[in-house]
Design a protein around this motif. Structure first.
Motif, PDB file in Angstrom:
ATOM      1  N   LYS A   1       2.507  11.858  21.259  1.00 53.23           N
ATOM      2  CA  LYS A   1       2.973  10.806  20.347  1.00 53.23           C
ATOM      3  C   LYS A   1       1.951  10.586  19.229  1.00 53.23           C
ATOM      4  O   LYS A   1       2.309  10.411  18.070  1.00 53.23           O
TER       5      LYS A   1
ATOM      6  N   SER B   1       2.201  13.223  16.718  1.00 53.29           N
ATOM      7  CA  SER B   1       3.328  12.977  15.795  1.00 53.29           C
ATOM      8  C   SER B   1       2.946  11.950  14.734  1.00 53.29           C
ATOM      9  O   SER B   1       3.318  12.082  13.561  1.00 53.29           O
ATOM     10  N   GLN B   2       2.197  10.918  15.148  1.00 51.37           N
ATOM     11  CA  GLN B   2       1.721   9.907  14.182  1.00 51.37           C
ATOM     12  C   GLN B   2       0.863  10.570  13.103  1.00 51.37           C
ATOM     13  O   GLN B   2       1.045  10.344  11.918  1.00 51.37           O
TER      14      GLN B   2
ATOM     15  N   LYS C   1       0.746  13.702  12.284  1.00 49.20           N
ATOM     16  CA  LYS C   1       1.513  14.654  11.478  1.00 49.20           C
ATOM     17  C   LYS C   1       2.267  13.909  10.371  1.00 49.20           C
ATOM     18  O   LYS C   1       2.305  14.355   9.216  1.00 49.20           O
ATOM     19  N   ALA C   2       2.860  12.764  10.736  1.00 46.68           N
ATOM     20  CA  ALA C   2       3.586  11.966   9.735  1.00 46.68           C
ATOM     21  C   ALA C   2       2.616  11.498   8.643  1.00 46.68           C
ATOM     22  O   ALA C   2       2.933  11.533   7.451  1.00 46.68           O
TER      23      ALA C   2
ATOM     24  N   ASN D   1       1.669  14.422   6.416  1.00 44.83           N
ATOM     25  CA  ASN D   1       2.760  14.777   5.499  1.00 44.83           C
ATOM     26  C   ASN D   1       2.798  13.880   4.272  1.00 44.83           C
ATOM     27  O   ASN D   1       3.042  14.342   3.165  1.00 44.83           O
TER      28      ASN D   1
ATOM     29  N   ASP E   1       2.246  15.254   0.522  1.00 48.36           N
ATOM     30  CA  ASP E   1       3.269  15.056  -0.515  1.00 48.36           C
ATOM     31  C   ASP E   1       2.649  14.479  -1.787  1.00 48.36           C
ATOM     32  O   ASP E   1       2.981  14.887  -2.895  1.00 48.36           O
TER      33      ASP E   1
ATOM     34  N   ASP F   1       5.246  -0.431   8.211  1.00 45.74           N
ATOM     35  CA  ASP F   1       5.874   0.603   9.042  1.00 45.74           C
ATOM     36  C   ASP F   1       5.003   0.897  10.258  1.00 45.74           C
ATOM     37  O   ASP F   1       4.084   0.137  10.565  1.00 45.74           O
ATOM     38  N   ARG F   2       5.265   2.001  10.930  1.00 44.78           N
ATOM     39  CA  ARG F   2       4.475   2.324  12.109  1.00 44.78           C
ATOM     40  C   ARG F   2       3.030   2.546  11.681  1.00 44.78           C
ATOM     41  O   ARG F   2       2.763   3.170  10.657  1.00 44.78           O
ATOM     42  N   THR F   3       2.096   2.061  12.461  1.00 48.68           N
ATOM     43  CA  THR F   3       0.698   2.185  12.082  1.00 48.68           C
ATOM     44  C   THR F   3       0.001   3.165  13.018  1.00 48.68           C
ATOM     45  O   THR F   3       0.491   3.449  14.095  1.00 48.68           O
ATOM     46  N   LEU F   4      -1.144   3.696  12.565  1.00 50.28           N
ATOM     47  CA  LEU F   4      -1.884   4.636  13.416  1.00 50.28           C
ATOM     48  C   LEU F   4      -2.501   3.860  14.573  1.00 50.28           C
ATOM     49  O   LEU F   4      -3.304   2.963  14.356  1.00 50.28           O
TER      50      LEU F   4
ATOM     51  N   HIS G   1       5.133  -5.144  12.064  1.00 52.40           N
ATOM     52  CA  HIS G   1       5.374  -3.743  11.728  1.00 52.40           C
ATOM     53  C   HIS G   1       6.738  -3.335  12.269  1.00 52.40           C
ATOM     54  O   HIS G   1       7.357  -4.078  13.046  1.00 52.40           O
ATOM     55  N   GLU G   2       7.164  -2.155  11.886  1.00 54.26           N
ATOM     56  CA  GLU G   2       8.446  -1.610  12.349  1.00 54.26           C
ATOM     57  C   GLU G   2       8.575  -1.713  13.872  1.00 54.26           C
ATOM     58  O   GLU G   2       7.657  -1.336  14.605  1.00 54.26           O
TER      59      GLU G   2
ATOM     60  N   ARG H   1      -1.849  -4.178  19.827  1.00 56.50           N
ATOM     61  CA  ARG H   1      -3.063  -3.389  20.069  1.00 56.50           C
ATOM     62  C   ARG H   1      -3.782  -3.816  21.347  1.00 56.50           C
ATOM     63  O   ARG H   1      -4.252  -2.990  22.116  1.00 56.50           O
TER      64      ARG H   1
ATOM     65  N   CYS I   1       9.350  -2.832   8.266  1.00 61.72           N
ATOM     66  CA  CYS I   1       9.924  -1.623   7.676  1.00 61.72           C
ATOM     67  C   CYS I   1      10.975  -1.040   8.611  1.00 61.72           C
ATOM     68  O   CYS I   1      10.870  -1.180   9.837  1.00 61.72           O
ATOM     69  N   ASN I   2      11.929  -0.355   8.045  1.00 59.44           N
ATOM     70  CA  ASN I   2      12.819   0.574   8.766  1.00 59.44           C
ATOM     71  C   ASN I   2      13.703  -0.043   9.842  1.00 59.44           C
ATOM     72  O   ASN I   2      14.278   0.695  10.650  1.00 59.44           O
TER      73      ASN I   2
ATOM     74  N   ASN J   1      10.795  13.512  13.576  1.00 55.86           N
ATOM     75  CA  ASN J   1       9.544  12.801  13.849  1.00 55.86           C
ATOM     76  C   ASN J   1       9.809  11.306  13.647  1.00 55.86           C
ATOM     77  O   ASN J   1      10.049  10.847  12.531  1.00 55.86           O
TER      78      ASN J   1
ATOM     79  N   TYR K   1       7.927   8.863  13.693  1.00 53.72           N
ATOM     80  CA  TYR K   1       6.858   8.119  13.005  1.00 53.72           C
ATOM     81  C   TYR K   1       6.994   8.216  11.487  1.00 53.72           C
ATOM     82  O   TYR K   1       6.239   7.594  10.754  1.00 53.72           O
ATOM     83  N   ARG K   2       7.916   9.039  11.029  1.00 51.12           N
ATOM     84  CA  ARG K   2       8.117   9.123   9.579  1.00 51.12           C
ATOM     85  C   ARG K   2       8.998   7.969   9.124  1.00 51.12           C
ATOM     86  O   ARG K   2       9.744   7.376   9.908  1.00 51.12           O
TER      87      ARG K   2
END
Lengths: 147, 340
Positions: free
Chosen positions: A79, A82-83, A85-86, A89, A93, A127-130, B145-146, B157, B191-192, B291, B293-294
């Motif tokens: 998981k 994946s974080q 990688k996002a 990306n 970009d 959004d999703r955070t690390l 957060h989302e 956390r 978000c999202n 993914n 997380y995107r």
């Protein structure tokens, strides 16, 4: 001449202690956001478009190197991969758009400040955070890479 | 007066004089501001701001102006321990009635693996009147957060054992008002979460939902428009949600370069197709394994989406990002999906 080595060593020690203190208080997301904020402020205080572009380019490359370092040195779950990688990306970009690569139109000289704002705001969304936990040592390495 | 109850300490800030009757309120706003994560953002001049504290200020400001309303504002903070051993009541509830702060509650989660909102909903029920009038409007506001689609991610956390995902969120919101009662409006400042999954799970919980199908900046939703509950008490919850969306949309469109998208979902109209849309988006995720997380993409860009079938009951405000692959987009379906 003999003074150079100890002074240099003390400076490195001081820098390391400061970054270690910051690493213990901060988290990975905060470290990247703080770095991006410094980048945006530097872009805005620079007068030349070439310099603005170079500042952004250096910043994106540093962040991508930091991601490499985490992937190579941290024990992370699928998981967390994946974080990362996002996150990678989104930085790639922006780097590609800055330089007009991979189908992106190159950011025009007059739009570089707005583009730096965009890059920062994209990182500062709800959004999703690390959530990756790193050792203090690795956090220090990441901070030093982003300097 | 201070009183310790379980894992919370209630400090009564303002007490009605003896014998005086408690003034009724026309509406109740339950707010949850999540602060147990990373909420750092920066102003245009580089000043650092904590998104959760910024949201808290905005809502407390609205609460102070609510002469006919009641606000319960939960600020969920990172778990802390005294001397590294004793858990502290670090989170706070600000309870306002008729514009006055009446209770200040310091609390902590009762269990590290409790269901989402369990402690907060218990405190809310303890401090609520036994019965509210049927006409009392109920609003739930969430800043964070989302909310992930599926279980298995860390959201708090310092409390990773609390499962947070769209289903546990909807179940948790419902626990504030158990029984057949529904919220009139649920607004998500995340978000999202203007997604088929979230709307599907909230269909039995709220009449109207306000959410962002894609990104929302950490400066969050604006709350000034809650003043309409004072100046125009007959305003419908749909109109109120649209006013909040428009106010936030105008501010963000003038201040950020990223995309701005806010949708208002009228659950009565959406109910005819939301189950089908949810099934199709889940199937797409199973088959394509995107993914998660995107950031979301507009669902209308995915092959299964029928723009005519999934349109009713959704009002969307959209402005594309100034840069990026989607900079040329001119409209938005109002639904956010995980794309490839």
């Amino acid at each position: 001449m003999n003074l150079i080595k100890p002074v240099f060593s003390i400076a490195i020690l001081f820098l390391t202690l400061q970054t270690a203190a910051f690493a213990q208080n901060g988290n990975l997301s905060d470290i990247f956001k703080t770095h991006m904020n410094e980048t945006v402020q530097n872009v805005k205080s620079s007068d030349s478009a070439d310099e603005k572009r170079a500042i952004l380019d250096r910043s994106f490359n540093k962040m991508l190197k930091a991601v490499d370092k985490i992937e190579d040195n941290a024990t992370i779950s699928d998981k967390e991969q994946s974080q990362l990688k996002a996150f990678r990306n989104t930085i790639e970009d922006k780097s590609n758009q800055l330089n007009g690569l991979k189908g992106f139109k190159r950011v025009a000289d007059e739009d570089l400040e707005e583009f730096s704002d965009y890059s920062q705001q994209a990182m500062e969304q709800a959004d999703r955070t690390l959530t990756i936990s790193l050792t203090t040592l690795l956090l220090v390495v990441i901070i030093l890479l982003l300097l | 007066m201070a009183m310790a109850v379980g894992c919370s300490t209630v400090k009564t800030v303002s007490e009605d004089s003896a014998g005086s009757e408690e003034k009724n309120t026309d509406y109740t706003v339950v707010t949850y501001v999540h602060g147990d994560s990373d909420y750092l953002f920066h102003s245009e001049n580089g000043q650092s701001i904590q998104g959760d504290k910024n949201a808290l200020l905005k809502v407390r400001n609205s609460a102070q102006k609510a002469e006919n309303g009641e606000y319960f504002i939960f600020h969920k903070k990172k778990k802390k321990k005294f001397l590294g051993i004793f858990p502290r009541r670090n989170s706070q509830l600000y309870h306002y009635r008729n514009g006055e702060l009446v209770n200040l509650v310091s609390y902590r989660s009762e269990s590290e693996n409790e269901p989402f909102f369990e402690t907060e909903s218990k405190i809310f029920r303890d401090l609520s009147p036994e019965q509210r009038s049927a006409s009392n409007r109920m609003i739930f506001l969430f800043f964070g957060h989302e909310i992930p689609l599926f279980p298995g991610d860390i959201y708090h956390r310092s409390l990773p054992g609390i499962e947070v995902h769209t289903e546990s969120f909807a179940d948790g919101v419902q626990t504030f008002i158990p029984g057949d009662v529904r919220f009139n409006l649920v607004a998500l400042s995340t978000c999202n979460n203007g997604s088929p999954s979230m709307i599907h799970h909230l269909q039995d919980v709220s009449d109207i939902v306000l959410a962002s199908p894609q990104n929302l900046h950490l400066s969050h939703l604006d709350t000034e428009q809650f003043s309409l509950l004072e100046t125009d008490p007959d305003i419908t919850s749909l109109q109120l949600a649209e006013a909040i969306a428009e106010n936030t949309f105008n501010r963000l469109s003038n201040t950020v370069q990223t995309a701005v998208s806010l949708s208002v979902y009228d659950m009565e109209n959406v109910s005819s197709y939301i189950k089908e849309l949810h099934i199709q988006t889940d199937r797409f995720i199973d088959q394509e394994n995107p993914n998660l997380y995107r950031d979301n993409t507009d669902c209308s860009k995915l092959p299964f989406f029928d723009s005519k079938q999934f349109k009713s009951g959704v009002t969307t405000l959209f402005r594309p990002a100034a840069f990026g692959r989607d900079a040329g987009d001119s409209e938005h379906s109002g639904w956010g999906c995980k794309g490839i």
